[in-house]
Design a protein around this motif. Structure first.
Motif, PDB file in Angstrom:
ATOM      1  N   TRP A   1       0.972  -9.759  -6.321  1.00  0.00           N
ATOM      2  CA  TRP A   1       0.967  -8.306  -6.322  1.00  0.00           C
ATOM      3  C   TRP A   1      -0.425  -7.714  -6.114  1.00  0.00           C
ATOM      4  N   LYS A   2      -0.427  -6.552  -5.462  1.00  0.00           N
ATOM      5  CA  LYS A   2      -1.571  -5.659  -5.461  1.00  0.00           C
ATOM      6  C   LYS A   2      -1.061  -4.276  -5.870  1.00  0.00           C
ATOM      7  N   PRO A   3      -1.893  -3.461  -6.552  1.00  0.00           N
ATOM      8  CA  PRO A   3      -1.432  -2.108  -6.884  1.00  0.00           C
ATOM      9  C   PRO A   3      -0.939  -1.381  -5.636  1.00  0.00           C
ATOM     10  N   GLY A   4       0.196  -0.692  -5.777  1.00  0.00           N
ATOM     11  CA  GLY A   4       0.792   0.012  -4.645  1.00  0.00           C
ATOM     12  C   GLY A   4       1.877  -0.759  -3.928  1.00  0.00           C
ATOM     13  N   ASP A   5       2.006  -2.050  -4.228  1.00  0.00           N
ATOM     14  CA  ASP A   5       3.061  -2.852  -3.601  1.00  0.00           C
ATOM     15  C   ASP A   5       4.434  -2.450  -4.129  1.00  0.00           C
ATOM     16  N   VAL A   6       5.443  -2.660  -3.285  1.00  0.00           N
ATOM     17  CA  VAL A   6       6.839  -2.463  -3.663  1.00  0.00           C
ATOM     18  C   VAL A   6       7.625  -3.699  -3.240  1.00  0.00           C
ATOM     19  N   ALA A   7       8.478  -4.186  -4.121  1.00  0.00           N
ATOM     20  CA  ALA A   7       9.411  -5.265  -3.789  1.00  0.00           C
ATOM     21  C   ALA A   7      10.828  -4.762  -4.019  1.00  0.00           C
TER      22      ALA A   7
ATOM     23  N   ASP B   1       0.812  -1.232   0.000  1.00  0.00           N
ATOM     24  CA  ASP B   1       0.000   0.000   0.000  1.00  0.00           C
ATOM     25  C   ASP B   1       0.840   1.274   0.000  1.00  0.00           C
ATOM     26  N   GLN B   2       1.825   1.367  -0.858  1.00  0.00           N
ATOM     27  CA  GLN B   2       2.686   2.548  -0.912  1.00  0.00           C
ATOM     28  C   GLN B   2       2.243   3.552  -1.988  1.00  0.00           C
TER      29      GLN B   2
ATOM     30  N   LYS C   1      23.227  -3.793  -7.632  1.00  0.00           N
ATOM     31  CA  LYS C   1      23.208  -4.263  -6.249  1.00  0.00           C
ATOM     32  C   LYS C   1      21.803  -4.687  -5.847  1.00  0.00           C
ATOM     33  N   ALA C   2      20.823  -3.867  -6.197  1.00  0.00           N
ATOM     34  CA  ALA C   2      19.442  -4.121  -5.791  1.00  0.00           C
ATOM     35  C   ALA C   2      18.497  -3.547  -6.828  1.00  0.00           C
ATOM     36  N   SER C   3      17.287  -4.082  -6.847  1.00  0.00           N
ATOM     37  CA  SER C   3      16.228  -3.583  -7.714  1.00  0.00           C
ATOM     38  C   SER C   3      15.028  -3.225  -6.854  1.00  0.00           C
ATOM     39  N   ILE C   4      14.378  -2.113  -7.201  1.00  0.00           N
ATOM     40  CA  ILE C   4      13.214  -1.614  -6.473  1.00  0.00           C
ATOM     41  C   ILE C   4      12.063  -1.554  -7.467  1.00  0.00           C
ATOM     42  N   LEU C   5      11.073  -2.409  -7.283  1.00  0.00           N
ATOM     43  CA  LEU C   5       9.991  -2.599  -8.251  1.00  0.00           C
ATOM     44  C   LEU C   5       8.657  -2.239  -7.620  1.00  0.00           C
ATOM     45  N   ARG C   6       7.863  -1.433  -8.314  1.00  0.00           N
ATOM     46  CA  ARG C   6       6.555  -1.055  -7.793  1.00  0.00           C
ATOM     47  C   ARG C   6       5.452  -1.456  -8.761  1.00  0.00           C
ATOM     48  N   ALA C   7       4.328  -1.866  -8.206  1.00  0.00           N
ATOM     49  CA  ALA C   7       3.199  -2.333  -9.004  1.00  0.00           C
ATOM     50  C   ALA C   7       2.260  -1.175  -9.312  1.00  0.00           C
ATOM     51  N   ILE C   8       1.888  -1.069 -10.592  1.00  0.00           N
ATOM     52  CA  ILE C   8       0.970  -0.022 -11.035  1.00  0.00           C
ATOM     53  C   ILE C   8      -0.366  -0.624 -11.452  1.00  0.00           C
TER      54      ILE C   8
END
Length: 301
Positions: free
Chosen positions: A243-249, A54-55, A113-120
């Motif tokens: 996933w749900k919209p607003g999620d971040v991994a 929920d971000q 090093k890292a990946s930051i993925l967000r769901a739209i």
């Protein structure tokens, strides 16, 4: 791994036995204070992939969050969407996704090093992402196989795009994406086993972009890679995120692989990713990965 101060407003909930944790109590739309940044960095190394619910980040907030983990970088060959600096857009094409196990961008020496993925936008069914722990996979290897892996070097290249071979070449959208992906050819030699710069763990460097093993004929190399890769992707060594919209991994790209099943028919699926600059892997005997084909050098070998 270093210890971090206790905090009452952040909580970790494990998502899987071998990797994965949900972080509760964080609002990533706001500036994250130093003690929470330290908490996130420690959690990332410990759990390999961490999730925030929920971000609903915008592009600017996404970039700011990525800077907690390092310096954002642009993909070597794919342009960022208009209005963004570092974003890699993951939008389903003809019902397909990156349904191939891989570590991001291993065709360059200092891969992220890292990946930051967000769901739209998430399909009504399917569309999950799976991660695998490449450190516990190494731990599971028989001793004789560890000795082989410790001394082997893999050749990684972007000469073909992730799962492009599964597509009909008549689909122009896919062909255009492939053309951009291989517009600059990189080829890099990585140790099959790297030593993690923070945890000291040994992990396997394999995945979709490996095209061979140095010094091995193709047939034998493929067999060895398949055996090692099977240890990474055994079900018990993975975690799945619906996933749900607003999620971040956020995942440690130095110790994981990931896979997005194409199980959502032709429904739209859109996520956005930012990666942060990585270090050059170091082998068990202290040697570093090296670039062997550089598109910027006239005399690249």
């Amino acid at each position: 791994m270093s210890s971090i101060p206790a905090t009452h407003d952040l909580r970790v909930e494990k998502a899987g036995a071998r990797l994965g944790a949900v972080i509760h109590g964080l609002d990533a739309t706001q500036v994250i204070p130093p003690h929470k940044q330290a908490f996130l960095l420690d959690a990332l190394v410990r759990h390999k992939v961490i999730f925030l619910r929920d971000q609903f980040l915008d592009d600017e907030q996404h970039e700011r969050l990525s800077r907690v983990f390092g310096t954002p970088i642009l993909h070597p060959t794919i342009s960022a969407p208009p209005g963004t600096k570092y974003t890699f857009e993951l939008r389903s094409r003809n019902g397909r996704s990156t349904d191939s196990w891989h570590t991001d961008v291993t065709f360059v020496p200092n891969y992220p090093k890292a990946s930051i993925l967000r769901a739209i936008e998430i399909p009504p069914y399917g569309g999950a992402t799976l991660w695998a722990n490449t450190a516990t996979a190494y731990d599971d290897l028989p001793e004789a196989l560890k000795r082989l892996a410790d001394t082997a070097w893999g050749i990684h290249c972007n000469d073909y795009d992730t799962n492009y071979y599964k597509f009909d070449s008549r689909k122009e959208e896919i062909a255009d994406f492939r053309a951009e992906f291989i517009s600059r050819i990189y080829r890099t030699e990585h140790p099959v086993v790297r030593v993690h710069p923070e945890s000291g763990e040994r992990s396997l460097v394999l995945g979709h972009f490996i095209t061979g093993l140095k010094g091995f004929p193709t047939r034998e190399a493929n067999r060895i890679v398949d055996i090692l890769q099977d240890y990474i992707t055994q079900i018990e060594n993975t975690v799945s995120w619906n996933w749900k919209p607003g999620d971040v991994a956020i995942w440690d790209n130095r110790a994981t692989q990931h896979y997005a099943p194409a199980d959502f028919d032709s429904h739209p699926r859109e996520l956005r990713r930012i990666t942060v600059e990585g270090d050059v892997p170091v082998s068990v005997d202290g040697r570093r990965s090296r670039l062997v084909t550089d598109p910027d050098a006239r005399d690249a070998s």
